[in-house]
Motif scaffolding. Sequence first.
Motif, PDB file in Angstrom:
ATOM      1  N   GLU A   1      17.961   8.693  -9.142  1.00 33.63           N
ATOM      2  CA  GLU A   1      17.723   9.997  -9.545  1.00 33.63           C
ATOM      3  C   GLU A   1      18.662  10.181 -10.715  1.00 33.63           C
ATOM      4  N   TRP A   2      19.773   9.766 -10.856  1.00 29.22           N
ATOM      5  CA  TRP A   2      20.640   9.853 -12.016  1.00 29.22           C
ATOM      6  C   TRP A   2      20.193   9.399 -13.171  1.00 29.22           C
ATOM      7  N   ILE A   3      19.567   8.205 -13.218  1.00 30.92           N
ATOM      8  CA  ILE A   3      18.950   7.501 -14.535  1.00 30.92           C
ATOM      9  C   ILE A   3      17.927   8.143 -14.898  1.00 30.92           C
ATOM     10  N   THR A   4      16.916   8.672 -13.926  1.00 32.31           N
ATOM     11  CA  THR A   4      15.626   9.475 -14.424  1.00 32.31           C
ATOM     12  C   THR A   4      16.032  10.682 -15.058  1.00 32.31           C
ATOM     13  N   ALA A   5      17.254  11.555 -14.317  1.00 42.07           N
ATOM     14  CA  ALA A   5      17.491  12.868 -14.856  1.00 42.07           C
ATOM     15  C   ALA A   5      18.285  12.460 -16.260  1.00 42.07           C
ATOM     16  N   ALA A   6      19.159  11.567 -16.506  1.00 41.67           N
ATOM     17  CA  ALA A   6      19.883  11.223 -17.874  1.00 41.67           C
ATOM     18  C   ALA A   6      18.942  11.106 -18.877  1.00 41.67           C
ATOM     19  N   ILE A   7      18.021  10.127 -18.770  1.00 36.70           N
ATOM     20  CA  ILE A   7      16.943   9.757 -19.748  1.00 36.70           C
ATOM     21  C   ILE A   7      15.918  10.616 -19.775  1.00 36.70           C
ATOM     22  N   ALA A   8      15.280  10.931 -19.027  1.00 34.22           N
ATOM     23  CA  ALA A   8      13.995  11.796 -18.945  1.00 34.22           C
ATOM     24  C   ALA A   8      14.304  13.487 -19.003  1.00 34.22           C
ATOM     25  N   LYS A   9      15.312  13.893 -18.449  1.00 33.36           N
ATOM     26  CA  LYS A   9      15.577  15.403 -18.763  1.00 33.36           C
ATOM     27  C   LYS A   9      16.517  15.581 -19.678  1.00 33.36           C
ATOM     28  N   TRP A  10      17.635  14.836 -19.713  1.00 30.40           N
ATOM     29  CA  TRP A  10      18.564  15.254 -20.616  1.00 30.40           C
ATOM     30  C   TRP A  10      18.307  14.676 -22.014  1.00 30.40           C
TER      31      TRP A  10
ATOM     32  N   ILE B   1      19.302  11.607 -23.118  1.00 36.29           N
ATOM     33  CA  ILE B   1      20.236  10.870 -23.817  1.00 36.29           C
ATOM     34  C   ILE B   1      19.792   9.791 -24.625  1.00 36.29           C
ATOM     35  N   GLU B   2      20.647   9.583 -25.591  1.00 37.05           N
ATOM     36  CA  GLU B   2      20.189   8.528 -26.742  1.00 37.05           C
ATOM     37  C   GLU B   2      20.908   7.346 -26.470  1.00 37.05           C
ATOM     38  N   ASP B   3      22.130   7.392 -25.684  1.00 38.90           N
ATOM     39  CA  ASP B   3      22.731   6.238 -25.590  1.00 38.90           C
ATOM     40  C   ASP B   3      23.574   6.132 -24.175  1.00 38.90           C
ATOM     41  N   PHE B   4      23.032   5.173 -23.163  1.00 41.49           N
ATOM     42  CA  PHE B   4      23.353   5.491 -21.844  1.00 41.49           C
ATOM     43  C   PHE B   4      23.695   3.944 -21.472  1.00 41.49           C
TER      44      PHE B   4
ATOM     45  N   GLN C   1      19.865   3.185 -27.092  1.00 43.99           N
ATOM     46  CA  GLN C   1      20.741   2.196 -26.987  1.00 43.99           C
ATOM     47  C   GLN C   1      21.064   2.120 -25.097  1.00 43.99           C
ATOM     48  N   LEU C   2      20.872   1.003 -24.575  1.00 45.61           N
ATOM     49  CA  LEU C   2      20.979   0.922 -23.297  1.00 45.61           C
ATOM     50  C   LEU C   2      21.791  -0.130 -22.675  1.00 45.61           C
ATOM     51  N   VAL C   3      22.728  -0.047 -21.834  1.00 44.30           N
ATOM     52  CA  VAL C   3      23.818  -0.915 -21.603  1.00 44.30           C
ATOM     53  C   VAL C   3      23.825  -0.871 -19.988  1.00 44.30           C
ATOM     54  N   LEU C   4      23.477  -1.856 -19.379  1.00 45.97           N
ATOM     55  CA  LEU C   4      23.452  -2.204 -17.794  1.00 45.97           C
ATOM     56  C   LEU C   4      24.444  -3.370 -17.433  1.00 45.97           C
ATOM     57  N   TYR C   5      25.240  -2.838 -16.322  1.00 42.56           N
ATOM     58  CA  TYR C   5      25.864  -3.993 -15.580  1.00 42.56           C
ATOM     59  C   TYR C   5      25.709  -3.896 -13.997  1.00 42.56           C
ATOM     60  N   ASN C   6      25.218  -5.000 -13.548  1.00 45.35           N
ATOM     61  CA  ASN C   6      24.966  -5.386 -12.178  1.00 45.35           C
ATOM     62  C   ASN C   6      23.904  -4.076 -12.064  1.00 45.35           C
ATOM     63  N   CYS C   7      22.961  -3.843 -12.844  1.00 41.59           N
ATOM     64  CA  CYS C   7      21.673  -2.950 -12.599  1.00 41.59           C
ATOM     65  C   CYS C   7      20.530  -3.684 -13.091  1.00 41.59           C
ATOM     66  N   MET C   8      19.689  -4.195 -12.192  1.00 39.52           N
ATOM     67  CA  MET C   8      18.356  -4.869 -12.919  1.00 39.52           C
ATOM     68  C   MET C   8      17.370  -3.994 -13.499  1.00 39.52           C
ATOM     69  N   PRO C   9      16.925  -4.141 -14.727  1.00 41.69           N
ATOM     70  CA  PRO C   9      15.863  -3.546 -15.284  1.00 41.69           C
ATOM     71  C   PRO C   9      14.489  -3.899 -14.960  1.00 41.69           C
TER      72      PRO C   9
ATOM     73  N   SER D   1      22.005  -4.026 -23.733  1.00 41.22           N
ATOM     74  CA  SER D   1      23.120  -5.082 -23.305  1.00 41.22           C
ATOM     75  C   SER D   1      22.777  -5.201 -21.876  1.00 41.22           C
ATOM     76  N   LEU D   2      22.764  -6.483 -21.232  1.00 42.88           N
ATOM     77  CA  LEU D   2      22.653  -6.650 -19.973  1.00 42.88           C
ATOM     78  C   LEU D   2      23.806  -7.579 -19.361  1.00 42.88           C
ATOM     79  N   GLY D   3      24.530  -7.173 -18.380  1.00 42.53           N
ATOM     80  CA  GLY D   3      25.830  -7.607 -17.853  1.00 42.53           C
ATOM     81  C   GLY D   3      25.721  -8.255 -16.485  1.00 42.53           C
ATOM     82  N   ALA D   4      26.303  -9.386 -16.136  1.00 43.15           N
ATOM     83  CA  ALA D   4      26.242  -9.680 -14.711  1.00 43.15           C
ATOM     84  C   ALA D   4      25.034  -9.919 -14.082  1.00 43.15           C
ATOM     85  N   SER D   5      24.603  -9.331 -12.982  1.00 40.93           N
ATOM     86  CA  SER D   5      23.290  -9.492 -12.269  1.00 40.93           C
ATOM     87  C   SER D   5      22.325  -8.885 -13.010  1.00 40.93           C
TER      88      SER D   5
END
Length: 549
Positions: free
Chosen positions: A193-202, A204-207, A233-241, A257-261
């Motif tokens: 819910e947070w990711i959808t709200a941040a990217i789609a509703k707000w 945001i350009e850099d998450f 710009q998208l940075v994920l750490y232990n979150c699989m896209p 940027s993809l980190g860890a898992s």
Amino acid sequence: MAAEAPPRRCRRLRQASDLSTAAASRPSKRLCTGEKCTSHEDRISSLPDEILIMVLDKLDTRTTITTIILSKRWRDLPRRMPTFYDLAVNDMLPPRYHRLKRLNREAKAGYEAEKNANKLTDIYAIKALHERWMTKIRPLTAIVERYERRAMRRYVKQVNAFLLAPKSVRQHRSVQKLRLQMVGRTWNGTTDEWITAAIAKWGIEDFELVVDDGCLCYDLKRLDGHRNVRLKQLVLYNCMPVRAWDCLMVRRLTKLSLGASSYMGLVSDILRNCVELRDFRITSSRYVQAVFRISAPTSKIKNLQVDWCNFGKIYLVSLPCLENFLCRGRPTKLYYGDVPQLKRVSLDYSQTEDNDRDDDTGTNRTYPPSKFFKRIPPLDCLVLQFKGPQMWIEPLVVPSTFSQLKKLFIANVPVNWDTLWILLLLDVAPALESFHVHFDNSSEEQYTRGHCAGLDAEVQQHQYRRLKELVVAGFEGVGWQTGFVRVIMKRSPWLRRVHLLDGEVRDDDEELGALQIVPHRREWHECERAEVLDDLRAGFHWPPVIVLE
């Protein structure tokens, strides 16, 4: 008795009563807005909007967001909010949590070290060792998880109040960059819910989303139906896209940027879909892969960074726009294919006693320099950091020729390593103009053999005719360092400047893979300085300018 004066106690009571009467008759200094004044009145919220906006401008991001939860009066203010928000759960965890987590991490590392050192084969001995260490680890883990659950409950309320605010609030607040950092494993639905709200509703350009001690999944395909997506710009750490290879949203990304898992393979498919991608980074990947291949002929990626990944070999098959390549971690073999625009390569390899052992012999592996420069294209700049308690670089001639290399920076060279491999690398760089080298003097053992004296006899075989600048950091004036500098000075007839200083190197944040030298002030005695300069200039009719700091 009637003529006697009253006792002193009565006079004191009478004076005290007089003071209390006077204080009661004195008007109160407290300002009241109405006839009745109570201690529970919210006077700050009754201030004008202009003053409240000035107050909010002085607060940090976390305190500003907290006011949204505490008061609705502050929520609708048309204030000048910052465009970058860093909401980290670590800010809500007490110092005791970090101490316990460090002890828990040290206990787990001690268990692994003892298990590897003893090399136990008996199942009962392994079980006894495990139970002995678990008596220390289990209580620490339970306390750490209890702190995390409490902090996450507060964190969820804070982020919900910020991200899930009504549309009227979002219109008055501009957010361009957002960073969320959380812990735990049971918050997958909330995070979606947070990711959808941040990217789609707000919009945001850099998450950036960081998940510690857990792993989440998010289907990027669900964002394709929204119109307000401006993510670049998208940075994920232990979150699989999930489904990043066929999502329309990622085609707008310029940095990923993809980190860890977060990274689970399919890198070529992801790069083919990210048609506007310029920067790509994989860090701390737990995905074990013997051969890591990148083939994206239509990709526009310019900067590629691979940090501490479990890759045996890296093949840069086809990246026609790649300009900068950075690789960190244990020594990894590299193969260069269709990378015609590659101009800078930075290799930061560190070998320890555990991360790179030969399975057959049980000793640490050694590598010739040619394993890292297979079919390398013409470069302008090469940055090398080869580190380890023992020398793992074989001093062999490099078959590849750096015909257009103009700048070479070799940093963190242990003082117990032989410098012959550096001179052999200089021999295949005929166009080199600037050479920087940094010696790490923190090593306990120093290399004391006279290898520079042996090379001095064969100085005429190779000459660096275009070398104009030599910078040696970590210079302490010892004999082997002076001999190393003299060898380069004799091979460089057009050398103009030699800069010798004591210092350390740090990463340059402005440019990928670049390093900068941070000098340390060293007080040279006049006799010591004169002796070092005389040793360097001995035998030269026209020595270059030598700066000794």
